[in-house]
Design an enzyme around this catalytic site. Sequence first.
Site, PDB file in Angstrom:
ATOM      1  N   SER A 125       5.521   1.022  -8.623  1.00 34.24           N
ATOM      2  CA  SER A 125       5.887   0.256  -7.426  1.00 34.24           C
ATOM      3  C   SER A 125       5.511   1.049  -6.190  1.00 34.24           C
ATOM      4  O   SER A 125       5.400   2.277  -6.247  1.00 34.24           O
ATOM      5  CB  SER A 125       7.403   0.019  -7.422  1.00 34.24           C
ATOM      6  OG  SER A 125       7.820  -0.534  -6.195  1.00 34.24           O
TER       7      SER A 125
ATOM      8  N   TYR B  46      16.398   2.646  -6.623  1.00 35.59           N
ATOM      9  CA  TYR B  46      15.112   2.129  -7.116  1.00 35.59           C
ATOM     10  C   TYR B  46      13.996   3.109  -6.764  1.00 35.59           C
ATOM     11  O   TYR B  46      13.122   3.383  -7.590  1.00 35.59           O
ATOM     12  CB  TYR B  46      14.859   0.743  -6.510  1.00 35.59           C
ATOM     13  CG  TYR B  46      13.647   0.036  -7.079  1.00 35.59           C
ATOM     14  CD1 TYR B  46      13.545  -0.231  -8.439  1.00 35.59           C
ATOM     15  CD2 TYR B  46      12.612  -0.379  -6.253  1.00 35.59           C
ATOM     16  CE1 TYR B  46      12.435  -0.892  -8.959  1.00 35.59           C
ATOM     17  CE2 TYR B  46      11.500  -1.035  -6.756  1.00 35.59           C
ATOM     18  CZ  TYR B  46      11.411  -1.285  -8.120  1.00 35.59           C
ATOM     19  OH  TYR B  46      10.312  -1.934  -8.623  1.00 35.59           O
TER      20      TYR B  46
END
Length: 244
Positions: free
Chosen positions: A131, A144
């Site tokens: 990501s 995250y």
Amino acid sequence: MAQRTAVVTGASSGIGAASARALAADGWHVIVGARRVDRIEALAEEIGGTAIALDVTDESSVEAFCAAVDTCDLLLNNAGGAFGATSIADADVDEWQAMYDVNVLGTLRMTKALLPKLIASGDGQVITIGSIAAREPYKGGGGYNAAKHAVAALTRVLRIELLGQPVRVCEIDPGMVETEFSLVRFGGDEDKAAKVYEGLTPMGPGDIADAVRWVASRPKHVNIDQILMLATAQTSAQVAHREL
Ligand code: 8X3
């Protein structure tokens, strides 16, 4: 040449499902794994693949899944996700734990379990969906960011440690992709999820699947180490141009 086999985790929706379709279209036999068995069974039927239940956070599920995989030439580590977007001050330790488990340890469990088969393939590949959050800390990214940074570290270490072995390693880091991702992050809150993509055109799962199939189809002497893919309307995780 015998048909080559790809394993795709988190294949019940989004990037995983789109990648499974793209790989099957390129001639791979795709083994799709996810917790939502009804979805992967329908997908396997559609693409002529094989569906096997898989929860990457559960050691025995990973063991049973990998025991059912005879040969493996490609592992797409796609299962993962974000839970919450709270500040560090308000962080929920259980959410952090869950993110670490699915993103980091899930990738570790699958990679470790299938590595002998990937090496035995003679031309194995591990592609891990990371990501933008793996490269850039952002407000509310806390757990995250930490998890995806760890996934990137794992993937890059793997590349180093497999040098000289017949297994290529790639990290694909997407920015905004419209999937169930934001819905999951915001606990099913559709308004909050829709706001993430408001006024701009995000990437779709198929855009990332295109990258996966391209990486998977490079010749054996070419290793695509890292790809960062953003929507045109964003230049970083939280800088976006919106037409509102
Ligand atoms: C998803 C992209 O920007 O929400 O991995 O971190 S972002």
